[in-house]
Design a protein around this motif. Structure first.
Motif, mmCIF file in Angstrom:
data_model
loop_
_atom_site.group_PDB
_atom_site.id
_atom_site.type_symbol
_atom_site.label_atom_id
_atom_site.label_comp_id
_atom_site.label_asym_id
_atom_site.label_seq_id
_atom_site.Cartn_x
_atom_site.Cartn_y
_atom_site.Cartn_z
ATOM 1 N N VAL A 289 -32.314 -7.163 -7.968
ATOM 2 C CA VAL A 289 -33.535 -5.973 -8.395
ATOM 3 C C VAL A 289 -33.306 -5.014 -7.341
ATOM 4 O O VAL A 289 -33.059 -4.696 -6.255
ATOM 5 N N ASN A 290 -32.860 -3.838 -8.116
ATOM 6 C CA ASN A 290 -32.501 -2.434 -7.637
ATOM 7 C C ASN A 290 -33.606 -1.583 -7.842
ATOM 8 O O ASN A 290 -34.104 -1.318 -8.930
ATOM 9 N N ARG A 291 -34.141 -0.980 -6.671
ATOM 10 C CA ARG A 291 -35.016 0.273 -6.584
ATOM 11 C C ARG A 291 -34.565 1.304 -5.750
ATOM 12 O O ARG A 291 -33.818 1.070 -4.810
ATOM 13 N N ASP B 106 -35.811 2.647 -3.277
ATOM 14 C CA ASP B 106 -36.080 2.352 -1.800
ATOM 15 C C ASP B 106 -35.707 0.927 -1.301
ATOM 16 O O ASP B 106 -35.946 0.519 -0.191
ATOM 17 N N GLN C 178 -33.253 -3.085 -2.267
ATOM 18 C CA GLN C 178 -32.519 -4.140 -3.082
ATOM 19 C C GLN C 178 -33.053 -5.567 -2.764
ATOM 20 O O GLN C 178 -32.859 -5.868 -1.515
ATOM 21 N N GLU D 207 -45.047 -5.751 -10.777
ATOM 22 C CA GLU D 207 -44.841 -4.777 -10.048
ATOM 23 C C GLU D 207 -45.380 -5.069 -8.584
ATOM 24 O O GLU D 207 -44.854 -4.719 -7.549
ATOM 25 N N THR E 224 -43.208 -7.527 -6.844
ATOM 26 C CA THR E 224 -41.794 -6.663 -6.401
ATOM 27 C C THR E 224 -42.220 -5.711 -4.947
ATOM 28 O O THR E 224 -41.683 -5.955 -4.072
ATOM 29 N N ASP E 225 -43.296 -5.286 -5.097
ATOM 30 C CA ASP E 225 -43.843 -4.453 -3.915
ATOM 31 C C ASP E 225 -44.012 -5.268 -2.590
ATOM 32 O O ASP E 225 -43.887 -5.137 -1.445
ATOM 33 N N ASP F 3 -25.322 -0.350 -7.120
ATOM 34 C CA ASP F 3 -26.403 0.014 -7.880
ATOM 35 C C ASP F 3 -26.262 -0.262 -9.325
ATOM 36 O O ASP F 3 -25.168 -0.093 -9.700
#
Length: 315
Positions: A61-63, A65, A67, A175, A178-179, A194
């Motif tokens: 999962v790439n964000r 801010d 990974q 979401e 994930t947070d 990425d």
């Protein structure tokens, strides 16, 4: 859990977070479906049959801010075969290597002895690893039922641990989950470039897609007895320049008895043809090109209990 992963530069921020997360639970609690939903693409096969997952598969999962590397594992269970024991060993080896472990409990099933056994196993095998809870499949029940399950899971894990409700099917709370996962990670670099979604070899994913298609609608005894091995992947040569590239994939589906072979093949080969059509579509999406898929079914008697045959099939 570094494995063969390499660190990559991120944005340069000292607040970038990264780490490895493992989802565990009884078979068929929605772990693979949740992994796919968080990654945003199918990298783990799903089925309503227990013990569908047989490998640890990493989804990324790439964000901006963070990974997250999600390690999808087989369901922890009391084994009855050598294969079952090896799958359990695989799960246990993962416990101490990840940064956090999520205990998955479906919203539509009461917490039972199997769930308590798993929590006991996890806390004994990885006492220092961060533990949290996930109530899966919340789209199947009423909000009141979800609330009761959250309280029950919180009581099982201890009140100080995070517990998150989620539905991988409808996307509810993805979401939020994930947070929460990002918040559990330490600051650190990205382990994968990425845009990369998994480090699983293509041939393993191809075999898994074939096995998933073959499991659709079969009898209860067959899922444990079915294994798929990719024999060859050969680029099709001599195609005209105006035609898209094509690859030939040859695979063998192994079962343990002649009666199971008949189930897979079906009347006049009809079922095996359906399996091929469904699996080919998944493989074409994976490879991004046309695929000719050739399937053969063979009997490998009691392969789940035979060390030599297990090694041949990658276990």
């Amino acid at each position: 859990m570094s494995g063969d992963a390499t660190t990559y530069n991120n944005t340069g921020s000292d607040t970038f977070r990264s780490g490895f997360v493992c989802f565990v639970g009884r078979p068929n609690t929605g772990k693979s479906t949740l992994t796919n939903a968080l990654v945003g693409e199918k990298i783990a096969i799903t089925s309503n049959r227990p013990q569908t997952t047989r490998h640890t598969i990493r989804g990324i999962v790439n964000r901006p801010d963070a990974q997250l590397i999600l390690v999808d594992t087989p369901g922890l269970h009391r084994p009855r075969t050598l294969l079952g024991q090896r799958l359990n060993d695989l799960v246990r080896d993962t416990y101490s290597e990840v940064d956090a472990i999520g205990i998955c409990i479906p919203a539509d099933e009461a917490i039972g002895p199997g769930d308590r056994w798993i929590v006991d196993q996890v806390t004994r095998m990885a006492p220092k690893t961060t533990l949290f809870g996930i109530v899966t499949k919340i789209d199947r029940v009423t909000p009141d039922r979800v609330a009761k399950q959250l309280l029950a899971l919180s009581a099982l894990l201890g009140g100080e641990r995070e517990v998150v409700p989620v539905s991988a099917t409808s996307g509810q709370q993805l979401e939020v989950l994930t947070d929460v996962l990002v918040g559990l990670m330490e600051t650190g670099p990205a382990f994968y470039p990425d845009g990369e979604l998994t480090d699983e070899p293509e041939q393993v994913l191809m075999a898994e897609f074939i096995r998933e298609a073959a499991l659709e609608g079969v009898r209860d005894e067959l899922p444990h007895s079915l294994a798929v091995v990719i024999e060859e992947v050969i680029p099709r040569e001599g195609r005209p320049e105006n035609q898209a590239p094509m690859v030939d994939v040859h695979a063998i589906l192994y079962v343990e008895r002649d009666s199971q072979k008949g189930i897979i093949i079906g009347k006049k080969g009809a079922r095996l043809k359906e399996v091929g059509i469904a699996a080919r579509g998944q493989i074409e999406r994976l490879l991004g090109m046309r695929v000719y898929l050739e399937l053969h079914v063979k009997v490998a008697k009691d392969w789940q209990r035979d060390p030599k045959q297990l090694r041949k099939m990658g276990f």
